[in-house]
Write a protein that holds these residues in place. Structure first.
Motif, PDB file in Angstrom:
ATOM      1  N   ILE A 202     -11.871  -9.271  73.558  1.00 39.09           N
ATOM      2  CA  ILE A 202     -13.250  -9.437  73.103  1.00 39.09           C
ATOM      3  C   ILE A 202     -13.370  -9.374  71.575  1.00 39.09           C
ATOM      4  O   ILE A 202     -14.198 -10.071  70.993  1.00 39.09           O
ATOM      5  N   ILE A 203     -12.538  -8.569  70.929  1.00 42.44           N
ATOM      6  CA  ILE A 203     -12.585  -8.468  69.462  1.00 42.44           C
ATOM      7  C   ILE A 203     -12.188  -9.798  68.826  1.00 42.44           C
ATOM      8  O   ILE A 203     -12.864 -10.297  67.922  1.00 42.44           O
ATOM      9  N   LYS A 204     -11.110 -10.397  69.329  1.00 44.60           N
ATOM     10  CA  LYS A 204     -10.652 -11.678  68.778  1.00 44.60           C
ATOM     11  C   LYS A 204     -11.681 -12.775  69.036  1.00 44.60           C
ATOM     12  O   LYS A 204     -11.987 -13.571  68.140  1.00 44.60           O
ATOM     13  N   VAL A 205     -12.223 -12.807  70.246  1.00 46.16           N
ATOM     14  CA  VAL A 205     -13.244 -13.811  70.573  1.00 46.16           C
ATOM     15  C   VAL A 205     -14.475 -13.614  69.691  1.00 46.16           C
ATOM     16  O   VAL A 205     -15.050 -14.584  69.195  1.00 46.16           O
ATOM     17  N   SER A 206     -14.873 -12.366  69.479  1.00 46.73           N
ATOM     18  CA  SER A 206     -16.032 -12.078  68.623  1.00 46.73           C
ATOM     19  C   SER A 206     -15.788 -12.545  67.191  1.00 46.73           C
ATOM     20  O   SER A 206     -16.664 -13.158  66.573  1.00 46.73           O
ATOM     21  N   MET A 207     -14.613 -12.249  66.671  1.00 45.57           N
ATOM     22  CA  MET A 207     -14.283 -12.675  65.303  1.00 45.57           C
ATOM     23  C   MET A 207     -14.253 -14.206  65.196  1.00 45.57           C
ATOM     24  O   MET A 207     -14.780 -14.771  64.231  1.00 45.57           O
ATOM     25  N   LEU A 208     -13.647 -14.851  66.180  1.00 50.19           N
ATOM     26  CA  LEU A 208     -13.602 -16.316  66.169  1.00 50.19           C
ATOM     27  C   LEU A 208     -15.004 -16.897  66.305  1.00 50.19           C
ATOM     28  O   LEU A 208     -15.314 -17.936  65.700  1.00 50.19           O
ATOM     29  N   SER A 209     -15.863 -16.242  67.067  1.00 53.20           N
ATOM     30  CA  SER A 209     -17.253 -16.700  67.208  1.00 53.20           C
ATOM     31  C   SER A 209     -17.976 -16.627  65.871  1.00 53.20           C
ATOM     32  O   SER A 209     -18.691 -17.566  65.492  1.00 53.20           O
ATOM     33  N   ILE A 210     -17.788 -15.529  65.158  1.00 54.99           N
ATOM     34  CA  ILE A 210     -18.428 -15.377  63.841  1.00 54.99           C
ATOM     35  C   ILE A 210     -17.895 -16.425  62.869  1.00 54.99           C
ATOM     36  O   ILE A 210     -18.667 -17.080  62.157  1.00 54.99           O
TER      37      ILE A 210
END
Length: 175
Positions: free
Chosen positions: A141-149
């Protein structure tokens, strides 16, 4: 990225984008012209954005959407040639597109009426849900969140320039 992921997720994204943008291209300008003043009264702090969107005619919106499409097509091709960080780049774009779709749905719910892009947004929800679920199987979820931002920032910057380009070309009368 696996062959199945490319088949089920990567290839459909440019097609989903085209269908969604077509709805926006067809409806955006006329809708803004008929709803702009009401929106400014209801959301006075967004007056600058409403004014900007009201200036974008159909031709300017089409030019901006075409520019965005070519960026997305470039990312899709990059996945096919298996470039470095292609999966991360694609996930950033997919998540930004997914958030864009959700924004249309929230806009329609807030306004309790049709907004340009909401019909295709609702139709695209199962594809986006499947994509997000699939991404969640391979990334935390952290990687997906960062990529989303990162994706949202990249798309916002590109949107700024694509709208400027669309307005500039539209005003000159050339495509």
């Amino acid at each position: 990225m696996s062959a199945l992921a490319v088949l089920y997720l990567v290839i459909p994204l440019p097609l989903a984008f085209v269908v969604h943008e077509a709805e926006e291209i067809i409806t955006q300008h006329k809708w803004m012209m008929s709803h702009g003043e009401r929106l400014k009264r209801r959301f006075p702090r967004l007056g600058f954005l409403i004014n900007h969107l009201s200036q974008i005619d159909t031709k300017a919106f089409l030019i901006a959407a075409l520019e965005e499409f070519f960026v997305l097509l470039g990312v899709t091709i990059y996945v096919f040639i298996q470039g470095n960080y292609a999966t991360e780049l694609w996930v950033a774009m997919f998540m930004a597109f997914s958030i864009h779709i959700l924004i249309h749905i929230f806009q329609a719910l807030i306004l309790r009426s049709y907004v340009p892009g909401v019909a295709t947004s609702v139709v695209l929800l199962p594809y986006l849900a499947y994509g997000i679920w699939s991404i969640g199987l391979t990334m935390d979820i952290i990687k997906v969140s960062m990529l989303s931002i990162i994706g949202l920032l990249a798309v916002a910057i590109n949107l700024f320039f694509s709208h400027k380009l669309g307005l500039k070309i539209s005003k000159r009368g050339k495509l």
